[in-house]
Design a protein around this motif. Sequence first.
Motif, PDB file in Angstrom:
ATOM      1  N   GLY A  22       0.788  -1.227   0.000  1.00 25.32           N
ATOM      2  CA  GLY A  22       0.000   0.000   0.000  1.00 25.32           C
ATOM      3  C   GLY A  22       0.813   1.265   0.000  1.00 25.32           C
ATOM      4  N   LEU A  23       2.143   1.160   0.115  1.00 25.99           N
ATOM      5  CA  LEU A  23       2.987   2.337   0.230  1.00 25.99           C
ATOM      6  C   LEU A  23       2.897   3.237  -0.980  1.00 25.99           C
ATOM      7  CD1 LEU A  23       5.202   3.960   1.585  1.00 25.99           C
ATOM      8  CD2 LEU A  23       6.884   2.353   0.701  1.00 25.99           C
ATOM      9  N   ALA A  24       2.821   2.637  -2.173  1.00 26.74           N
ATOM     10  CA  ALA A  24       2.820   3.462  -3.384  1.00 26.74           C
ATOM     11  C   ALA A  24       1.624   4.407  -3.399  1.00 26.74           C
ATOM     12  CB  ALA A  24       2.811   2.575  -4.626  1.00 26.74           C
ATOM     13  N   THR A  25       0.486   3.924  -2.968  1.00 20.55           N
ATOM     14  CA  THR A  25      -0.693   4.772  -2.950  1.00 20.55           C
ATOM     15  C   THR A  25      -0.546   5.885  -1.915  1.00 20.55           C
ATOM     16  OG1 THR A  25      -2.065   2.940  -3.654  1.00 20.55           O
ATOM     17  CG2 THR A  25      -3.183   4.777  -2.602  1.00 20.55           C
ATOM     18  N   SER A  26      -0.006   5.541  -0.738  1.00 22.77           N
ATOM     19  CA  SER A  26       0.184   6.563   0.285  1.00 22.77           C
ATOM     20  C   SER A  26       1.139   7.643  -0.173  1.00 22.77           C
ATOM     21  CB  SER A  26       0.729   5.912   1.564  1.00 22.77           C
ATOM     22  OG  SER A  26      -0.177   4.950   2.053  1.00 22.77           O
ATOM     23  N   ALA A  27       2.123   7.263  -0.975  1.00 25.15           N
ATOM     24  CA  ALA A  27       3.133   8.223  -1.423  1.00 25.15           C
ATOM     25  C   ALA A  27       2.537   9.324  -2.277  1.00 25.15           C
ATOM     26  CB  ALA A  27       4.223   7.492  -2.211  1.00 25.15           C
ATOM     27  N   ALA A 238       7.479   2.101  -4.503  1.00 27.36           N
ATOM     28  CA  ALA A 238       6.918   3.229  -3.765  1.00 27.36           C
ATOM     29  C   ALA A 238       7.872   4.411  -3.750  1.00 27.36           C
ATOM     30  CB  ALA A 238       6.584   2.800  -2.333  1.00 27.36           C
ATOM     31  N   ALA A 239       9.164   4.127  -3.619  1.00 30.08           N
ATOM     32  CA  ALA A 239      10.144   5.217  -3.595  1.00 30.08           C
ATOM     33  C   ALA A 239      10.207   5.918  -4.949  1.00 30.08           C
ATOM     34  CB  ALA A 239      11.513   4.669  -3.215  1.00 30.08           C
ATOM     35  N   ARG A 240       9.992   5.169  -6.027  1.00 31.42           N
ATOM     36  CA  ARG A 240      10.022   5.783  -7.358  1.00 31.42           C
ATOM     37  C   ARG A 240       8.855   6.752  -7.526  1.00 31.42           C
ATOM     38  NH1 ARG A 240      10.765   1.240  -9.305  1.00 31.42           N
ATOM     39  NH2 ARG A 240       8.863   0.863 -10.493  1.00 31.42           N
ATOM     40  N   THR A 241       7.675   6.333  -7.155  1.00 25.62           N
ATOM     41  CA  THR A 241       6.513   7.207  -7.246  1.00 25.62           C
ATOM     42  C   THR A 241       6.674   8.416  -6.329  1.00 25.62           C
ATOM     43  OG1 THR A 241       5.048   5.368  -7.794  1.00 25.62           O
ATOM     44  CG2 THR A 241       4.020   7.338  -6.917  1.00 25.62           C
ATOM     45  N   ALA A 242       7.142   8.171  -5.114  1.00 21.98           N
ATOM     46  CA  ALA A 242       7.310   9.267  -4.167  1.00 21.98           C
ATOM     47  C   ALA A 242       8.346  10.268  -4.656  1.00 21.98           C
ATOM     48  CB  ALA A 242       7.711   8.712  -2.798  1.00 21.98           C
ATOM     49  N   ALA A 243       9.411   9.773  -5.277  1.00 21.41           N
ATOM     50  CA  ALA A 243      10.446  10.672  -5.791  1.00 21.41           C
ATOM     51  C   ALA A 243       9.884  11.587  -6.867  1.00 21.41           C
ATOM     52  CB  ALA A 243      11.619   9.861  -6.336  1.00 21.41           C
ATOM     53  N   VAL A 249      12.688  13.669  -9.100  1.00 13.84           N
ATOM     54  CA  VAL A 249      12.922  13.187 -10.460  1.00 13.84           C
ATOM     55  C   VAL A 249      11.847  13.774 -11.352  1.00 13.84           C
ATOM     56  CG1 VAL A 249      13.988  11.042  -9.657  1.00 13.84           C
ATOM     57  CG2 VAL A 249      11.546  11.077 -10.180  1.00 13.84           C
ATOM     58  N   ASP A 250      12.137  13.819 -12.640  1.00 15.02           N
ATOM     59  CA  ASP A 250      11.202  14.399 -13.609  1.00 15.02           C
ATOM     60  C   ASP A 250      10.367  13.343 -14.322  1.00 15.02           C
ATOM     61  OD1 ASP A 250      12.146  17.322 -13.587  1.00 15.02           O
ATOM     62  OD2 ASP A 250      13.994  16.181 -13.835  1.00 15.02           O
ATOM     63  N   MET A 251      10.847  12.102 -14.314  1.00 16.12           N
ATOM     64  CA  MET A 251      10.112  11.021 -14.940  1.00 16.12           C
ATOM     65  C   MET A 251      10.492   9.713 -14.272  1.00 16.12           C
ATOM     66  SD  MET A 251       9.907   9.879 -18.981  1.00 16.12           S
ATOM     67  CE  MET A 251      11.487   9.037 -19.138  1.00 16.12           C
ATOM     68  N   ILE A 252       9.550   8.781 -14.212  1.00 14.91           N
ATOM     69  CA  ILE A 252       9.839   7.432 -13.745  1.00 14.91           C
ATOM     70  C   ILE A 252       9.315   6.443 -14.765  1.00 14.91           C
ATOM     71  CG2 ILE A 252       9.808   8.042 -11.295  1.00 14.91           C
ATOM     72  CD1 ILE A 252       6.991   6.759 -11.134  1.00 14.91           C
ATOM     73  N   ASP A 253       9.976   5.285 -14.828  1.00 11.77           N
ATOM     74  CA  ASP A 253       9.464   4.217 -15.672  1.00 11.77           C
ATOM     75  C   ASP A 253       8.880   3.120 -14.794  1.00 11.77           C
ATOM     76  OD1 ASP A 253      11.691   2.857 -14.684  1.00 11.77           O
ATOM     77  OD2 ASP A 253      12.765   2.851 -16.594  1.00 11.77           O
ATOM     78  N   GLN A 254       8.342   2.087 -15.434  1.00 13.14           N
ATOM     79  CA  GLN A 254       7.697   0.984 -14.721  1.00 13.14           C
ATOM     80  C   GLN A 254       6.821   1.511 -13.593  1.00 13.14           C
ATOM     81  OE1 GLN A 254      10.066  -2.481 -13.782  1.00 13.14           O
ATOM     82  NE2 GLN A 254      11.364  -2.214 -15.577  1.00 13.14           N
ATOM     83  N   VAL A 255       5.870   2.360 -13.957  1.00 12.32           N
ATOM     84  CA  VAL A 255       4.968   2.948 -12.963  1.00 12.32           C
ATOM     85  C   VAL A 255       4.293   1.825 -12.177  1.00 12.32           C
ATOM     86  CG1 VAL A 255       2.920   4.369 -12.628  1.00 12.32           C
ATOM     87  CG2 VAL A 255       4.580   4.964 -14.410  1.00 12.32           C
ATOM     88  N   PRO A 256       4.353   1.861 -10.862  1.00 11.70           N
ATOM     89  CA  PRO A 256       3.736   0.792 -10.068  1.00 11.70           C
ATOM     90  C   PRO A 256       2.265   0.615 -10.435  1.00 11.70           C
ATOM     91  CG  PRO A 256       5.092   2.187  -8.675  1.00 11.70           C
ATOM     92  CD  PRO A 256       5.029   2.858 -10.009  1.00 11.70           C
ATOM     93  N   TYR A 387      11.426  -6.389 -13.296  1.00  8.74           N
ATOM     94  CA  TYR A 387      10.169  -6.234 -14.026  1.00  8.74           C
ATOM     95  C   TYR A 387       9.063  -5.821 -13.066  1.00  8.74           C
ATOM     96  CZ  TYR A 387      13.024  -9.305 -16.925  1.00  8.74           C
ATOM     97  OH  TYR A 387      14.062  -9.852 -17.616  1.00  8.74           O
ATOM     98  N   PRO A 388       8.029  -5.158 -13.554  1.00 11.83           N
ATOM     99  CA  PRO A 388       6.927  -4.787 -12.668  1.00 11.83           C
ATOM    100  C   PRO A 388       6.342  -6.009 -11.964  1.00 11.83           C
ATOM    101  CG  PRO A 388       6.726  -3.643 -14.761  1.00 11.83           C
ATOM    102  CD  PRO A 388       7.829  -4.650 -14.931  1.00 11.83           C
ATOM    103  N   ASN A 389       6.309  -5.952 -10.650  1.00 14.42           N
ATOM    104  CA  ASN A 389       5.700  -7.012  -9.838  1.00 14.42           C
ATOM    105  C   ASN A 389       6.334  -8.379 -10.101  1.00 14.42           C
ATOM    106  OD1 ASN A 389       3.887  -5.098  -8.800  1.00 14.42           O
ATOM    107  ND2 ASN A 389       2.411  -5.483 -10.436  1.00 14.42           N
TER     108      ASN A 389
END
Length: 539
Positions: A22-27, A238-243, A249-256, A387-389
């Motif tokens: 659930g961390l990604a959503t909280s971020a 979660a850290a990628r989304t939060a960043a 960061v300006d862009m992330i890949d492999q969006v959770p 890879y994602p998940n």
Amino acid sequence: MPPIFRAMALMGLAMPALAMPGLATSALAMPATVQRAADAVTIGVAAPATSVDPHFFNAAPNSQLASHVFSRLIERDARVQLQPGLAESWRAIAPTVWEFRLRPGVTWHDGRPFTAEDVAFSLARAPHVPNSPGGYGSFLRLVKQVEVVGPLTIRLHTRQPHALLPTEIAYISIIARHAAQGATTEDFNSGRAAIGTGPYRLLSHSPNDRTELARNDTFFGPREPWSRVTLRFIGHDAARTAALLAGEVDMIDQVPTADLARLRAEPRVGLFEIQGLRLIFLQADFSHDGAMPFVTDQAGQPLPRNPFLDLRIRRALSLAIDREVLAERVMEGAARPAGQWLPPGVYSHDPDTPVPPFAPEQARRLLAEAGYPDGFRLTLHSPNDRYPNDARTAQAVARMWSRIGIRTEVAALPWASFSARSARQEFAVRLSGWGSSTGEASYFLANVLGTYDPAARRGAANAGRYSNPALDLMVDRAAAILDPEERERLLRGAVHLASEEVALIPLFHLVNAWATRAGLRYDARMDERSLATGLRRAQ
């Protein structure tokens, strides 16, 4: 403590190593407070490059980094269509001879001129990099001679007519002979040999952390808007989304996948998606005849024979998997169930090879017929940051296999360790992925399912060591057919044969997704590469 971790702590969130799903959503609640220079961008990538050497390892993170620093004779756009690169034009001047006319006026990052001799040197080096876990030799397996006609003209002589040569040559990065002659892979990592003609120059590379790049102001292509680019490894979802939301960061890949729905509604974020060409699959080991590691009977004793050599066992493993559940629940809709390595609508996808059904009772009967009515035990190895998940998928498969009597444990490893050990055939079954970015079937057939044969430059990524000479022959015959319809018919037959053999167990195709801060746009790529050259200010 890095700013993103401080932000997570202030929000009451766990650190990445301990974070829960659930961390990604909280971020998503984090404020975007970090200001960035207008002409510098940082891209948060989910998987790190294992080397700067563009010939060391044919893996997407490595190719992604190489695409910034080095150029190729032929490039591929976001839809994997061929475009001129260092070669202005190319044509077959005879059934077994391709001629490439090179772009004039191109210089290396150190100012020296680019010539056909650099191309010849690169093509000679690419198949022979020491300690490569899976290199680029398969792309050159049909090239028997490289002829330098002049400073800006080169001819490739093939062993047979080879219609796919332009497609395959688009994977070989061209390196500077004067900088790389006698150089090791470590010389590229340190920057000494990493002299390219690409849009960016290498400033520094810190393994498993970040790579710093500076704009190449003498690049032969369009001028890049970014003076500096940082590729920053952030393996934790979660850290990628939060960043991104903290402005680090300006862009992330492999969006959770857990964040996709809310990110679509987030005004501070742009989301860019496309059907990908990467298959996530399971690959059993065929290299052992007798007892093998990570496979035992239910009492923990080694089995006398490798069970995966029995087709009935491989079919049982495939039939025990509910691919709809994997795609909809584990991947949260960011994947499509697969029965082969190409998605529908792509050249040489076989319409007669469907997604395998979910049939656990049939799987149990096959196990009994094969002499394992009580099943057996195994360990499924998976990366946990590639890879994602990936690790979640492996856990879900383990539960499905355990229900038919194959008690399965999961060992999830960082990509660097996983890829090295997998290449040494240390695993019984592995979860892996492959992006067929040539947009046709032979890339997978030659690299992943082709009989491992370094001399023939075949099977470079065949970690399971599956071998079928009839399949190899079909691939070679297809490569020699210039008529696209006839070639597709033969490739579809090869796809079907591999499926009947259960040479591997397809799971699903990924849907590629990137997220950017507001005001930027990304040209989403089918080959899933995250390139600064595709990141632009929104109009």
